[in-house]
Motif scaffolding. Structure first.
Motif, PDB file in Angstrom:
ATOM      1  N   ALA A   1      57.431 -53.045  31.566  1.00  9.40           N
ATOM      2  CA  ALA A   1      56.653 -52.067  30.643  1.00  9.40           C
ATOM      3  C   ALA A   1      56.287 -53.029  29.423  1.00  9.40           C
ATOM      4  O   ALA A   1      56.420 -52.976  28.506  1.00  9.40           O
ATOM      5  CB  ALA A   1      57.635 -51.004  30.217  1.00  9.40           C
TER       6      ALA A   1
ATOM      7  N   ALA B   1      53.242 -55.757  27.740  1.00 12.70           N
ATOM      8  CA  ALA B   1      51.808 -55.629  26.869  1.00 12.70           C
ATOM      9  C   ALA B   1      50.704 -55.298  28.175  1.00 12.70           C
ATOM     10  O   ALA B   1      49.735 -54.385  27.916  1.00 12.70           O
ATOM     11  CB  ALA B   1      51.406 -56.556  26.241  1.00 12.70           C
TER      12      ALA B   1
ATOM     13  N   TRP C   1      50.920 -51.544  29.429  1.00 16.74           N
ATOM     14  CA  TRP C   1      50.681 -50.840  28.243  1.00 16.74           C
ATOM     15  C   TRP C   1      48.916 -50.647  28.176  1.00 16.74           C
ATOM     16  O   TRP C   1      48.378 -49.818  28.043  1.00 16.74           O
ATOM     17  CB  TRP C   1      51.349 -50.715  27.009  1.00 16.74           C
ATOM     18  CG  TRP C   1      52.647 -50.274  27.293  1.00 16.74           C
ATOM     19  CD1 TRP C   1      53.749 -51.033  27.319  1.00 16.74           C
ATOM     20  CD2 TRP C   1      53.123 -48.836  27.402  1.00 16.74           C
ATOM     21  NE1 TRP C   1      55.115 -50.130  27.468  1.00 16.74           N
ATOM     22  CE2 TRP C   1      54.361 -48.695  27.639  1.00 16.74           C
ATOM     23  CE3 TRP C   1      52.331 -47.693  27.356  1.00 16.74           C
ATOM     24  CZ2 TRP C   1      55.136 -47.607  28.052  1.00 16.74           C
ATOM     25  CZ3 TRP C   1      53.108 -46.565  27.635  1.00 16.74           C
ATOM     26  CH2 TRP C   1      54.290 -46.422  27.890  1.00 16.74           C
ATOM     27  N   GLN C   2      48.340 -52.041  28.496  1.00 15.12           N
ATOM     28  CA  GLN C   2      47.171 -51.968  28.376  1.00 15.12           C
ATOM     29  C   GLN C   2      46.447 -51.212  29.490  1.00 15.12           C
ATOM     30  O   GLN C   2      45.474 -50.607  29.205  1.00 15.12           O
ATOM     31  CB  GLN C   2      46.672 -53.515  28.400  1.00 15.12           C
ATOM     32  CG  GLN C   2      46.853 -54.387  27.311  1.00 15.12           C
ATOM     33  CD  GLN C   2      46.672 -55.867  27.550  1.00 15.12           C
ATOM     34  OE1 GLN C   2      46.125 -56.207  28.458  1.00 15.12           O
ATOM     35  NE2 GLN C   2      47.383 -56.634  26.684  1.00 15.12           N
TER      36      GLN C   2
ATOM     37  N   ASP D   1      45.918 -54.411  21.196  1.00 15.07           N
ATOM     38  CA  ASP D   1      47.045 -54.703  22.167  1.00 15.07           C
ATOM     39  C   ASP D   1      46.649 -55.924  23.023  1.00 15.07           C
ATOM     40  O   ASP D   1      47.529 -56.702  23.445  1.00 15.07           O
ATOM     41  CB  ASP D   1      47.406 -53.418  23.091  1.00 15.07           C
ATOM     42  CG  ASP D   1      48.670 -53.680  23.922  1.00 15.07           C
ATOM     43  OD1 ASP D   1      49.640 -53.977  23.305  1.00 15.07           O
ATOM     44  OD2 ASP D   1      48.856 -53.558  25.181  1.00 15.07           O
TER      45      ASP D   1
ATOM     46  N   VAL E   1      47.636 -48.605  30.702  1.00 16.46           N
ATOM     47  CA  VAL E   1      47.711 -47.117  30.449  1.00 16.46           C
ATOM     48  C   VAL E   1      46.847 -46.763  29.345  1.00 16.46           C
ATOM     49  O   VAL E   1      46.182 -45.747  29.414  1.00 16.46           O
ATOM     50  CB  VAL E   1      49.456 -46.922  29.992  1.00 16.46           C
ATOM     51  CG1 VAL E   1      49.369 -45.573  29.338  1.00 16.46           C
ATOM     52  CG2 VAL E   1      50.262 -46.975  30.969  1.00 16.46           C
ATOM     53  N   PHE E   2      46.568 -47.640  28.376  1.00 18.31           N
ATOM     54  CA  PHE E   2      45.606 -47.180  27.286  1.00 18.31           C
ATOM     55  C   PHE E   2      44.276 -47.397  27.898  1.00 18.31           C
ATOM     56  O   PHE E   2      43.480 -46.599  27.560  1.00 18.31           O
ATOM     57  CB  PHE E   2      45.729 -48.487  26.211  1.00 18.31           C
ATOM     58  CG  PHE E   2      47.058 -48.324  25.357  1.00 18.31           C
ATOM     59  CD1 PHE E   2      47.831 -47.165  25.294  1.00 18.31           C
ATOM     60  CD2 PHE E   2      47.726 -49.201  25.015  1.00 18.31           C
ATOM     61  CE1 PHE E   2      48.856 -47.028  24.438  1.00 18.31           C
ATOM     62  CE2 PHE E   2      48.794 -49.208  24.471  1.00 18.31           C
ATOM     63  CZ  PHE E   2      49.476 -48.133  24.036  1.00 18.31           C
TER      64      PHE E   2
END
Length: 201
Positions: A33, A35, A38-39, A108, A41-42
């Protein structure tokens, strides 16, 4: 299945559960999990909210505004009192979520300052940051138009705020013009968002 699909809330819940299962699958195969995860997901949330925002913008401009003059007077309250306020609720909050997720994504990915300055902090030597920055500024203007001009004017035009007939007509025109401005900006904004990701990654 028909029982599930007949209820929008349940349909959306199941859709999100399926999406989260797929996200969990990406996590399992990616294994971290970090960066990059999460990029991803964002970006998904950014695109999801953006589809809602721009979809409703196009609904207003391609369907509702051109059709309203053709609707018999006795039927217009059905749109102005029920459909438009509900559509505007999703429209303005989708704009906010799209903008916030875009800022988070740029931060991010480490290019927020470069994009905000259109690449000036790097001497305009990184076209990726100049192009995405242009798109971010166009989207920011559109987001500002929604909250500062379109929604306040629509509250007057739809009678959610007390006003006389002249004020309502003026507010409706103002809302339409800013909505058309956003339609004008949306197509070049989408060019930067889609081509930037494809050309520069």
């Amino acid at each position: 299945m028909a029982g599930l699909l007949a209820n929008l809330r349940n349909t959306v819940i199941v859709s999100f559960v399926l999406a989260l299962i797929i996200i969990a699958g990406y996590f399992m195969h990616y294994g971290s999990a970090d960066a990059i995860f999460w990029q991803a997901v964002f970006r998904w949330l950014h695109v999801l909210a953006g589809i809602m925002w721009i979809g409703l913008l196009y609904y207003f401009n391609f369907v509702q505004i051109p059709t309203m003059p053709k609707i018999p007077a006795e039927l217009k309250p059905g749109v102005s009192k029920f459909i438009a306020p509900e559509a505007l609720f999703w429209f303005r909050w989708a704009a906010l979520v799209t903008w916030v997720m875009g800022i988070i994504l740029a931060f991010d990915r480490g290019y927020l300052l470069q994009a905000i300055t259109l690449g000036a902090t790097e001497g305009f030597k990184v076209p990726q940051h100049s192009f995405i920055g242009l798109g971010m500024w166009l989207a920011t203007i559109m987001f500002f138009n929604v909250w500062a001009f379109i929604w306040p004017a629509q509250k007057i035009a739809l009678g959610l705020v007390e006003a006389d007939a002249d004020a309502k007509a003026a507010a409706a025109r103002k809302a339409m013009l800013f909505s058309r401005t956003n339609t004008l900006l949306s197509i070049p904004m989408l060019v930067t968002m889609t081509m930037n990701q494809t050309i520069f990654g």
